[in-house]
Design an enzyme around this catalytic site. Structure first.
Site, PDB file in Angstrom:
ATOM      1  N   ASP A 584       0.824  -1.204   0.000  1.00  0.00           N
ATOM      2  CA  ASP A 584       0.000   0.000   0.000  1.00  0.00           C
ATOM      3  C   ASP A 584       0.864   1.262   0.000  1.00  0.00           C
ATOM      4  O   ASP A 584       1.843   1.361   0.748  1.00  0.00           O
ATOM      5  CB  ASP A 584      -0.892   0.030   1.245  1.00  0.00           C
ATOM      6  CG  ASP A 584      -1.980  -1.032   1.220  1.00  0.00           C
ATOM      7  OD1 ASP A 584      -1.821  -2.017   0.483  1.00  0.00           O
ATOM      8  OD2 ASP A 584      -2.974  -0.861   1.942  1.00  0.00           O
ATOM      9  N   HIS A 586      -1.022   4.575  -0.536  1.00  0.00           N
ATOM     10  CA  HIS A 586      -1.997   5.501   0.035  1.00  0.00           C
ATOM     11  C   HIS A 586      -1.594   6.974  -0.114  1.00  0.00           C
ATOM     12  O   HIS A 586      -1.599   7.735   0.838  1.00  0.00           O
ATOM     13  CB  HIS A 586      -2.231   5.177   1.506  1.00  0.00           C
ATOM     14  CG  HIS A 586      -3.189   4.040   1.694  1.00  0.00           C
ATOM     15  ND1 HIS A 586      -4.498   4.083   1.261  1.00  0.00           N
ATOM     16  CD2 HIS A 586      -3.015   2.811   2.250  1.00  0.00           C
ATOM     17  CE1 HIS A 586      -5.093   2.942   1.551  1.00  0.00           C
ATOM     18  NE2 HIS A 586      -4.223   2.140   2.142  1.00  0.00           N
ATOM     19  N   ASP A 618      -4.135   0.053  -3.631  1.00  0.00           N
ATOM     20  CA  ASP A 618      -4.278   1.124  -2.641  1.00  0.00           C
ATOM     21  C   ASP A 618      -3.268   2.240  -2.906  1.00  0.00           C
ATOM     22  O   ASP A 618      -2.422   2.577  -2.071  1.00  0.00           O
ATOM     23  CB  ASP A 618      -4.148   0.582  -1.219  1.00  0.00           C
ATOM     24  CG  ASP A 618      -5.453  -0.011  -0.720  1.00  0.00           C
ATOM     25  OD1 ASP A 618      -6.373  -0.202  -1.550  1.00  0.00           O
ATOM     26  OD2 ASP A 618      -5.576  -0.285   0.490  1.00  0.00           O
ATOM     27  N   ASP A 621      -5.984   7.696  -1.461  1.00  0.00           N
ATOM     28  CA  ASP A 621      -6.635   7.872  -0.149  1.00  0.00           C
ATOM     29  C   ASP A 621      -5.612   8.018   0.970  1.00  0.00           C
ATOM     30  O   ASP A 621      -4.507   7.485   0.916  1.00  0.00           O
ATOM     31  CB  ASP A 621      -7.582   6.719   0.187  1.00  0.00           C
ATOM     32  CG  ASP A 621      -8.906   6.803  -0.556  1.00  0.00           C
ATOM     33  OD1 ASP A 621      -9.203   7.885  -1.096  1.00  0.00           O
ATOM     34  OD2 ASP A 621      -9.634   5.803  -0.588  1.00  0.00           O
ATOM     35  N   ARG A 622      -6.056   8.737   2.007  1.00  0.00           N
ATOM     36  CA  ARG A 622      -5.318   8.919   3.249  1.00  0.00           C
ATOM     37  C   ARG A 622      -4.154   9.892   3.133  1.00  0.00           C
ATOM     38  O   ARG A 622      -4.057  10.821   3.916  1.00  0.00           O
ATOM     39  CB  ARG A 622      -4.789   7.582   3.786  1.00  0.00           C
ATOM     40  CG  ARG A 622      -5.863   6.632   4.276  1.00  0.00           C
ATOM     41  CD  ARG A 622      -6.566   7.217   5.460  1.00  0.00           C
ATOM     42  NE  ARG A 622      -7.472   6.283   6.113  1.00  0.00           N
ATOM     43  CZ  ARG A 622      -8.240   6.617   7.124  1.00  0.00           C
ATOM     44  NH1 ARG A 622      -8.231   7.841   7.595  1.00  0.00           N
ATOM     45  NH2 ARG A 622      -9.037   5.720   7.664  1.00  0.00           N
ATOM     46  N   ASN A 650      -8.547  -2.407  -2.580  1.00  0.00           N
ATOM     47  CA  ASN A 650      -9.927  -2.083  -2.213  1.00  0.00           C
ATOM     48  C   ASN A 650     -10.211  -0.586  -2.269  1.00  0.00           C
ATOM     49  O   ASN A 650     -11.372  -0.167  -2.364  1.00  0.00           O
ATOM     50  CB  ASN A 650     -10.254  -2.622  -0.818  1.00  0.00           C
ATOM     51  CG  ASN A 650      -9.411  -1.980   0.269  1.00  0.00           C
ATOM     52  OD1 ASN A 650      -8.180  -2.041   0.211  1.00  0.00           O
ATOM     53  ND2 ASN A 650     -10.041  -1.385   1.256  1.00  0.00           N
ATOM     54  N   HIS A 651      -9.184   0.252  -2.246  1.00  0.00           N
ATOM     55  CA  HIS A 651      -9.399   1.702  -2.353  1.00  0.00           C
ATOM     56  C   HIS A 651      -9.478   2.165  -3.801  1.00  0.00           C
ATOM     57  O   HIS A 651      -9.752   3.345  -4.042  1.00  0.00           O
ATOM     58  CB  HIS A 651      -8.302   2.458  -1.604  1.00  0.00           C
ATOM     59  CG  HIS A 651      -8.520   2.509  -0.126  1.00  0.00           C
ATOM     60  ND1 HIS A 651      -8.991   3.624   0.525  1.00  0.00           N
ATOM     61  CD2 HIS A 651      -8.354   1.554   0.819  1.00  0.00           C
ATOM     62  CE1 HIS A 651      -9.091   3.362   1.818  1.00  0.00           C
ATOM     63  NE2 HIS A 651      -8.707   2.113   2.029  1.00  0.00           N
ATOM     64  N   HIS A 703      -4.167  -8.151  -3.341  1.00  0.00           N
ATOM     65  CA  HIS A 703      -4.238  -7.053  -2.386  1.00  0.00           C
ATOM     66  C   HIS A 703      -4.674  -7.518  -1.003  1.00  0.00           C
ATOM     67  O   HIS A 703      -4.030  -7.217  -0.008  1.00  0.00           O
ATOM     68  CB  HIS A 703      -5.195  -5.968  -2.880  1.00  0.00           C
ATOM     69  CG  HIS A 703      -5.271  -4.816  -1.912  1.00  0.00           C
ATOM     70  ND1 HIS A 703      -4.252  -3.914  -1.762  1.00  0.00           N
ATOM     71  CD2 HIS A 703      -6.232  -4.453  -1.019  1.00  0.00           C
ATOM     72  CE1 HIS A 703      -4.574  -3.031  -0.821  1.00  0.00           C
ATOM     73  NE2 HIS A 703      -5.768  -3.349  -0.360  1.00  0.00           N
ATOM     74  N   ARG A 754     -13.185  -5.280  10.333  1.00  0.00           N
ATOM     75  CA  ARG A 754     -13.438  -4.220   9.352  1.00  0.00           C
ATOM     76  C   ARG A 754     -14.933  -3.984   9.166  1.00  0.00           C
ATOM     77  O   ARG A 754     -15.343  -2.877   8.827  1.00  0.00           O
ATOM     78  CB  ARG A 754     -12.821  -4.587   8.002  1.00  0.00           C
ATOM     79  CG  ARG A 754     -11.306  -4.625   7.978  1.00  0.00           C
ATOM     80  CD  ARG A 754     -10.819  -5.043   6.602  1.00  0.00           C
ATOM     81  NE  ARG A 754      -9.375  -5.195   6.545  1.00  0.00           N
ATOM     82  CZ  ARG A 754      -8.524  -4.200   6.260  1.00  0.00           C
ATOM     83  NH1 ARG A 754      -8.994  -3.001   6.034  1.00  0.00           N
ATOM     84  NH2 ARG A 754      -7.239  -4.429   6.215  1.00  0.00           N
ATOM     85  N   HIS A 782      -2.726  -4.523   2.057  1.00  0.00           N
ATOM     86  CA  HIS A 782      -4.026  -4.287   2.703  1.00  0.00           C
ATOM     87  C   HIS A 782      -3.975  -3.948   4.186  1.00  0.00           C
ATOM     88  O   HIS A 782      -4.892  -3.328   4.697  1.00  0.00           O
ATOM     89  CB  HIS A 782      -4.925  -5.505   2.467  1.00  0.00           C
ATOM     90  CG  HIS A 782      -6.373  -5.278   2.766  1.00  0.00           C
ATOM     91  ND1 HIS A 782      -7.031  -4.118   2.420  1.00  0.00           N
ATOM     92  CD2 HIS A 782      -7.298  -6.081   3.361  1.00  0.00           C
ATOM     93  CE1 HIS A 782      -8.302  -4.217   2.791  1.00  0.00           C
ATOM     94  NE2 HIS A 782      -8.484  -5.400   3.367  1.00  0.00           N
TER      95      HIS A 782
END
Length: 881
Positions: A584, A586, A618, A621-622, A650-651, A703, A754, A782
């Site tokens: 990831d 991000h 991923d 995001d973030r 998943n993002h 992922h 989650r 992930h």
């Protein structure tokens, strides 16, 4: 002799039959020329470039004993490694003057020549570049500003750290030299910098050999001093992260002093051949060829480890391979595990033979692609050798934040302080020996989670087996003396944070926009614009102005060009080693640049010609730079479609990245209208991303995980793309969202914190899946893990996370995994860094620019690491999930 079993002796050389069409294509007898290995291109496999040298000799006189070189030339010949065919090249442009005793170095698909001596005396110190990027070969003379090394011959030069052209020693016509110069090939205008290295400096010398190890160490070997005496020492030159260079004396005893010899690295082993002693007397017997194993810090000859200089007097071994290598002023280069030697001088006879030796495949497999792969020999992602590991009990228990000191007289220390151990070949051999020697128990004890299987062979179903290397490469967290920020090795046993995963957030469903886009032809050069603007591993800085440099039209064009590639790829990619795997990111673009800077980056100036890249999703995001992250990766995919690989996380879904920052970033940095348009277009592209990857049919990368529903790889292959998250099956949900259980003691399927409908899977599921699909390892991302990577299911699964200090609170390290040709896997880590005090993002005038991301991460913080108290959140809230 007491040689340790894993110290492989120096290989023997044998004559190699080669071919050519016309007589002028054959290089013929010559000496004092250069032989340089050049990376493969789209139309050619790896090649050797032979340039210059003397094609005739004349007798000396009373004042100058010996012989004189004559018939100096500037012809260029190319040897195709795959077809074994010589071709004379006649490049366009102004060629260098005829010369011999010059120096050459490869820079990607170009060869740089400097210095030498010709019929008119010393050649100038201008740099001449032979550009072989395409079939229209051309000479270029490079203009270098300011003072430079000056005219010289008998010097050594190579490319260090894929970037710095380093030249050392030689003779300026008056005396032997001891100076060192470096030219940064990534900075224009080009300028030579005279180096003032720390440490034990080599004495003045000429006719020494110099070769750069792929992790950034330049090794100078032998030479002739100011009194004409041959030298037997060796020195490593390394640039620290603070810009200071340092010389370090190599340990070990050379078989013989020598000069006018040749030396070239294969992995961590420097192969030295030929040479002469005082008065031009040839080196013979066992000393004619030798190896300096820089991972073990020992010299080796035909019989194993050398404990005393042998010289060339006394009993002469009648082995024909010794006589074959009695030569000087020859050219040498390496491709893969092979070392090639051409021509040279034996007494008063010019040679035109072509020789080859093979470094042990066990010694080199991790760093040396097969010749048929059309890739070249070295990698900028240093790997390990067990040889560098001190005996049990002798290594201090270092923590991740501890510093490192350098013993100036030990190349082993230099090896630890450098980027670990250069493509080290020897680690694969040692890994293969684990099943058949006493080393098995010793290393199994230190890395009991690694599966041990049979050794490698050439058959497609019995390739090298997967093994996690017992040491990881770590960038030092703290600045300690002159070695702050250096890269070093740590035993996996020293990683105390395993099983302390962080559970990231889940989210609720958000309808996906349905705006349609028309197909548009991608304008030529747009992806190159992105690469030029963003691929700056050493000097990238966050933009002071948060406005993104691409407009929505350019985003659409970029997405379309990348989408056309993804549409033609399989849902499960079939990939080959060597390959780097990233977890990831991000939106933490600075971490991506740091990983590129430390461990190599995807460019012809980096290591893309001999190692692939795989990203596990991923990307957004973030973090604050999701736009830079995803646009650069897409541009790299367009530029290197066969070498850069992206799969979905998943993002990479609109209902997820609408909540966790990407949509907000697009609006904040591109304006509301353009931002929403670009965000929607990115998400349309995400629906086309592949979903998993198989490496050598033995490692599967995804992922999330296998969850409750995935029992075969075929289930993933059957998923048709493009696909949205809400239209996906349970297989897609498990693939992108599931996690391993907390530790190996928790088996079966358990609810996932989650959110409802998600599961965790135990080690028994991993073992069953690998056995059923004839796999040996699962690599997934992930989850944030404290050391950047974490083993599970007795080493059959590794979780990988590449973003450091996730959400600004986790203080975790980031990691990548380097899968070598022999399927030995080396973790490589970076630590989180404190923000620069006056960086654009932290200066007072920009203090409010990232308020949107700070507020988002406060509203939806990650849960603490494993073993720490959990916050008392409502279980149904996004903050808890």
């Amino acid at each position: 002799m007491g040689t340790k079993p894993w110290l492989h002796p120096a290989p023997q050389y044998k004559t190699l039959e080669t071919f050519w069409d016309d007589e002028e294509d054959a290089p013929g007898p010559r000496c004092a020329h250069t032989l340089t290995a050049v990376a493969a291109t789209k139309t050619h496999g790896p090649r050797l470039i032979l340039f210059g040298g003397a094609t005739a000799i004349e007798g000396g006189n009373s004042s100058v004993p010996g012989i004189r070189l004559a018939g100096v030339t500037n012809t260029v010949h190319s040897y195709d490694v795959l077809t074994r065919k010589w071709t004379r090249l006649k490049p366009a442009g102004e060629p260098p003057s005829p010369r011999a005793a010059h120096a050459a170095a490869a820079v990607g698909t170009m060869v740089v020549f400097q210095g030498g001596i010709g019929p008119a005396g010393h050649s100038t110190d201008d740099l001449y570049v032979l550009d072989m990027t395409n079939d229209k070969y051309k000479w270029h003379r490079v203009v270098v500003q300011g003072e430079g090394p000056g005219p010289r011959y008998g010097h050594a030069m190579d490319l260090v750290s894929q970037r710095y052209l380093v030249t050392v020693t030689g003779n300026d016509g008056k005396r032997a030299l001891s100076d060192a110069w470096a030219l940064d090939t990534a900075q224009k205008p080009y300028v030579w910098q005279r180096l003032n290295p720390d440490g034990d400096r080599p004495s003045a010398r000429m006719y020494a050999s110099g070769s750069a190890r792929s992790d950034g160490m330049f090794l100078l070997c032998g030479g002739r001093d100011t009194l004409g005496a041959p030298l037997g020492d060796a020195y490593g030159l390394l640039m620290h992260r603070n810009g200071q260079w340092e010389w370090t004396l190599a340990p070990g005893v050379a078989p013989s002093p020598r000069y006018q010899h040749a030396a070239v690295f294969v992995g961590a082993r420097l192969h030295v051949s030929g040479g002469v002693l005082r008065g031009g007397r040839m080196i013979d017997a066992e000393a004619t060829f030798a190896v300096l194993d820089t991972a073990a810090g020992v010299w080796l000859d035909r019989n194993g480890q050398v404990t005393s200089a042998r010289g060339s007097k006394g009993q002469i071994d009648q082995d024909p391979s010794f006589e074959l290598m009695r030569r000087c002023r020859h050219g040498a280069a390496s491709v893969g595990i092979r070392i090639y030697v051409h021509g040279g001088l034996r007494g008063d006879v010019l040679l035109d033979d072509f020789l080859v030796a093979e470094n042990s495949t066990f010694q080199s497999d991790i760093s040396s692609p097969l010749l048929a792969s059309d890739r070249t020999q070295q990698s900028s992602t240093p790997r390990f050798s067990y040889a560098a590991r001190p005996p049990s009990g002798s290594e201090p228990a270092l923590s991740l934040s501890e510093g490192l000191r350098l013993d100036e007289n030990s190349l082993e220390k230099l090896t630890e302080a450098s980027a670990a151990e250069a493509d080290v070949a020897s680690s694969v051999w040692r890994a293969a020996q684990l099943d058949s020697s006493s080393l098995n128990e010793e290393h199994s004890a230190s890395d009991g989670s690694s599966p041990t299987v049979e050794t490698t062979s050439d058959g497609p179903e019995t390739e090298g087996d997967v093994r996690l290397h017992p040491r990881a490469v770590v960038v030092a967290k703290e600045t300690v003396g002159s070695l702050g920020g250096m890269v070093r090795q740590l035993s996996l046993d020293q990683f105390q944070n395993e099983s302390r995963r962080m559970v990231p957030m889940n989210n609720s469903d958000v309808p996906q926009p349905t705006k349609k886009f028309t197909r548009q032809k991608s304008p030529q050069g747009l992806h190159k614009k992105v690469i030029s603007a963003l691929l700056r591993p050493r000097n990238w800085k966050p933009p002071g102005n948060r406005k993104f440099f691409l407009d929505s039209y350019e985003v659409g064009e970029l997405c379309y060009a990348a989408e056309q590639i993804f549409m033609h790829e399989q849902t499960v990619l079939q990939l080959k080693a060597p390959i780097k795997v990233f977890g990831d990111l991000h939106g933490q673009f600075g971490d991506l640049m740091r990983l590129f800077d430390e461990y190599g980056f995807p460019s012809t100036a980096g290591d893309i010609t001999y190692i692939d890249y795989l990203f596990l999703g991923d990307y957004v995001d973030r973090g604050q730079h999701s736009l830079e992250t995803i646009t650069l990766l897409l541009a790299l995919k367009i530029e290197y479609p066969e070498n850069v690989h992206l799969i979905r996380g998943n993002h990479e879904a609109a209902d997820i990245n609408a909540l966790f920052g990407f949509r907000l970033e697009c609006i904040e940095r591109m304006g509301e209208s353009d931002g929403i348009w670009a965000w929607t277009r990115f998400n349309q592209l995400f629906n086309h991303l592949p979903l998993a990857a198989l490496i050598e049919n033995k490692i599967i990368c995804m992922h999330g995980g296998i969850g409750r529903s995935i029992s075969t790889v075929e289930q993933i292959e059957k998923i048709e793309r493009p696909i949205t998250m809400d239209a996906g099956s349970l297989v897609l949900m498990d693939l992108l969202w599931s996690d391993p259980t907390e530790n190996d003691s928790i088996e079966g399927l358990r609810p996932n914190a989650r959110g409802p409908g998600l599961v965790t899977f135990g080690p028994d599921r991993v073992t069953e899946f690998c056995k059923k699909n004839k796999l040996q390892l699962i690599i997934r991302a992930h989850e944030c893990v404290m050391d950047g990577f974490e083993r599970f299911a007795q080493g059959q699964l590794i979780t990988l996370f590449s973003a450091t200090n996730y959400c600004g609170t986790a203080n975790n390290a980031g990691a990548i995994l380097v899968v070598g040709r022999g399927l030995v896997i080396v973790p490589k880590l970076i630590h989180p860094l404190p923000p620069p005090i006056l960086s654009p993002e932290n200066s007072p005038e920009h203090s409010g620019d990232d308020a949107w991301m700070q507020e988002l991460n406060i509203q939806r913080p990650p849960t603490p690491t494993r073993g720490r108290p959990q916050p008392d959140f409502d279980r149904s809230s996004l903050a808890y999930i």
